[in-house]
Write a protein that holds these residues in place. Structure first.
Motif, mmCIF file in Angstrom:
data_model
loop_
_atom_site.group_PDB
_atom_site.id
_atom_site.type_symbol
_atom_site.label_atom_id
_atom_site.label_comp_id
_atom_site.label_asym_id
_atom_site.label_seq_id
_atom_site.Cartn_x
_atom_site.Cartn_y
_atom_site.Cartn_z
ATOM 1 N N THR A 176 0.838 -1.205 0.000
ATOM 2 C CA THR A 176 0.000 0.000 0.000
ATOM 3 C C THR A 176 0.875 1.258 0.000
ATOM 4 O O THR A 176 0.600 2.227 -0.718
ATOM 5 C CB THR A 176 -0.927 0.012 1.224
ATOM 6 O OG1 THR A 176 -1.781 -1.130 1.165
ATOM 7 C CG2 THR A 176 -1.771 1.273 1.261
ATOM 8 N N ALA A 177 1.943 1.239 0.783
ATOM 9 C CA ALA A 177 2.846 2.385 0.826
ATOM 10 C C ALA A 177 3.541 2.589 -0.514
ATOM 11 O O ALA A 177 3.693 3.726 -0.987
ATOM 12 C CB ALA A 177 3.874 2.196 1.938
ATOM 13 N N TRP A 178 3.960 1.498 -1.145
ATOM 14 C CA TRP A 178 4.601 1.617 -2.460
ATOM 15 C C TRP A 178 3.617 2.158 -3.499
ATOM 16 O O TRP A 178 3.987 2.957 -4.360
ATOM 17 C CB TRP A 178 5.137 0.263 -2.921
ATOM 18 C CG TRP A 178 6.450 -0.103 -2.316
ATOM 19 C CD1 TRP A 178 6.692 -1.084 -1.389
ATOM 20 C CD2 TRP A 178 7.715 0.505 -2.587
ATOM 21 N NE1 TRP A 178 8.026 -1.117 -1.072
ATOM 22 C CE2 TRP A 178 8.678 -0.154 -1.785
ATOM 23 C CE3 TRP A 178 8.140 1.548 -3.415
ATOM 24 C CZ2 TRP A 178 10.034 0.184 -1.806
ATOM 25 C CZ3 TRP A 178 9.488 1.900 -3.430
ATOM 26 C CH2 TRP A 178 10.418 1.232 -2.639
ATOM 27 N N GLU A 179 2.370 1.734 -3.408
ATOM 28 C CA GLU A 179 1.371 2.237 -4.358
ATOM 29 C C GLU A 179 1.110 3.721 -4.129
ATOM 30 O O GLU A 179 0.921 4.483 -5.082
ATOM 31 C CB GLU A 179 0.071 1.437 -4.224
ATOM 32 C CG GLU A 179 -0.933 1.723 -5.331
ATOM 33 C CD GLU A 179 -0.380 1.461 -6.731
ATOM 34 O OE1 GLU A 179 -0.738 2.236 -7.651
ATOM 35 O OE2 GLU A 179 0.400 0.503 -6.905
ATOM 36 N N THR A 180 1.122 4.139 -2.865
ATOM 37 C CA THR A 180 0.992 5.566 -2.561
ATOM 38 C C THR A 180 2.148 6.348 -3.172
ATOM 39 O O THR A 180 1.956 7.408 -3.780
ATOM 40 C CB THR A 180 0.962 5.785 -1.042
ATOM 41 O OG1 THR A 180 -0.217 5.177 -0.503
ATOM 42 C CG2 THR A 180 0.972 7.271 -0.696
ATOM 43 N N ALA A 181 3.357 5.814 -3.023
ATOM 44 C CA ALA A 181 4.534 6.470 -3.593
ATOM 45 C C ALA A 181 4.407 6.594 -5.102
ATOM 46 O O ALA A 181 4.718 7.646 -5.685
ATOM 47 C CB ALA A 181 5.790 5.691 -3.222
ATOM 48 N N ARG A 182 3.966 5.529 -5.741
ATOM 49 C CA ARG A 182 3.807 5.551 -7.201
ATOM 50 C C ARG A 182 2.782 6.598 -7.623
ATOM 51 O O ARG A 182 2.999 7.359 -8.576
ATOM 52 C CB ARG A 182 3.395 4.163 -7.680
ATOM 53 C CG ARG A 182 3.177 4.039 -9.177
ATOM 54 C CD ARG A 182 2.887 2.598 -9.538
ATOM 55 N NE ARG A 182 2.640 2.408 -10.968
ATOM 56 C CZ ARG A 182 2.483 1.207 -11.539
ATOM 57 N NH1 ARG A 182 2.555 0.101 -10.805
ATOM 58 N NH2 ARG A 182 2.250 1.116 -12.849
ATOM 59 N N THR A 183 1.673 6.649 -6.901
ATOM 60 C CA THR A 183 0.606 7.592 -7.233
ATOM 61 C C THR A 183 1.067 9.032 -7.059
ATOM 62 O O THR A 183 0.838 9.893 -7.922
ATOM 63 C CB THR A 183 -0.625 7.330 -6.352
ATOM 64 O OG1 THR A 183 -1.109 5.994 -6.601
ATOM 65 C CG2 THR A 183 -1.731 8.329 -6.637
#
Length: 211
Positions: A176-183
């Motif tokens: 979830t944190a990595w997806e936040t970073a990507r977004t």
């Protein structure tokens, strides 16, 4: 996910936007078609100033110790970049303190992962394209001394990107944190692109035809 995987994903997500930001029309948009030495340097100084203020703000209130130290280091780097760009200007330079859409968005980020992803991944990916065009401008002006200054700034900003990716690896605890970073990194690029596209359209250009 790891840092390099994130970078590849963001560059893939924003391939078109980054390609257009890397076009020769970028300086036309940033300078309102005033392609003079002083105006180009004024734009460069404003960019360094905005980054300095963003990272100074984060360094003052960031709870994560490693991120706070990184933000303070980038703030110092951006202050040095501003000093070096101002040294190339013929007269005094004053900031207007308008952050622009990208830095306005970044300054509204409170979460550590969002700050790293936006400020140390998305922003440097945009800056890389900007520096390429700045360097090209001064090469075409036969001003290799100023081009060399900008090459150094570009190299140092690339190091910021590398550090940001590494910092995310120690900060992102789950997918979830990595997806936040990507977004967030992608949205940072999108804001820079939208600002560029709006400026070009205001000058009568179609940014979709520029790659």
């Amino acid at each position: 996910m790891d840092g390099e995987t994130l970078r590849s994903a963001v560059e893939r997500d924003k391939q078109t936007e980054l390609a257009r930001l890397g076009s020769q029309q970028l300086l036309v948009a940033l300078t309102d078609a005033d392609l003079t030495r002083e105006r180009v340097l004024d734009v460069a100084a404003a960019s360094e100033h905005a980054a300095r203020e963003t990272f100074r703000g984060w360094a003052d209130d960031e709870a994560n110790a490693a991120a706070r130290e990184a933000f303070a280091a980038v703030a110092d780097q951006e202050a040095d970049h501003l000093r070096r760009v101002r040294a190339e200007l013929d007269g005094d330079w004053e900031a207007d303190d308008e952050p622009g859409p990208m830095h306005g968005y970044l300054r509204g980020r409170d979460e550590t992962v969002e700050r790293i992803a936006g400020g140390m991944v998305g922003r440097p990916l945009v800056s890389h394209r900007t520096y390429n065009q700045l360097i090209g401008f001064f090469v075409n002006e036969a001003d290799e001394a100023t081009a060399d200054v900008l090459r150094d700034l570009k190299a140092e900003t690339a190091e910021t990107l590398t550090e940001g990716l590494s910092l995310l690896e120690s900060t992102c605890e789950d997918d979830t944190a990595w997806e936040t970073a990507r977004t967030v990194a992608g949205y940072t690029i999108q804001l820079a692109y939208d600002d560029y596209a709006d400026a070009l359209q205001g000058l009568g250009f179609d940014p979709r035809s520029v790659c």
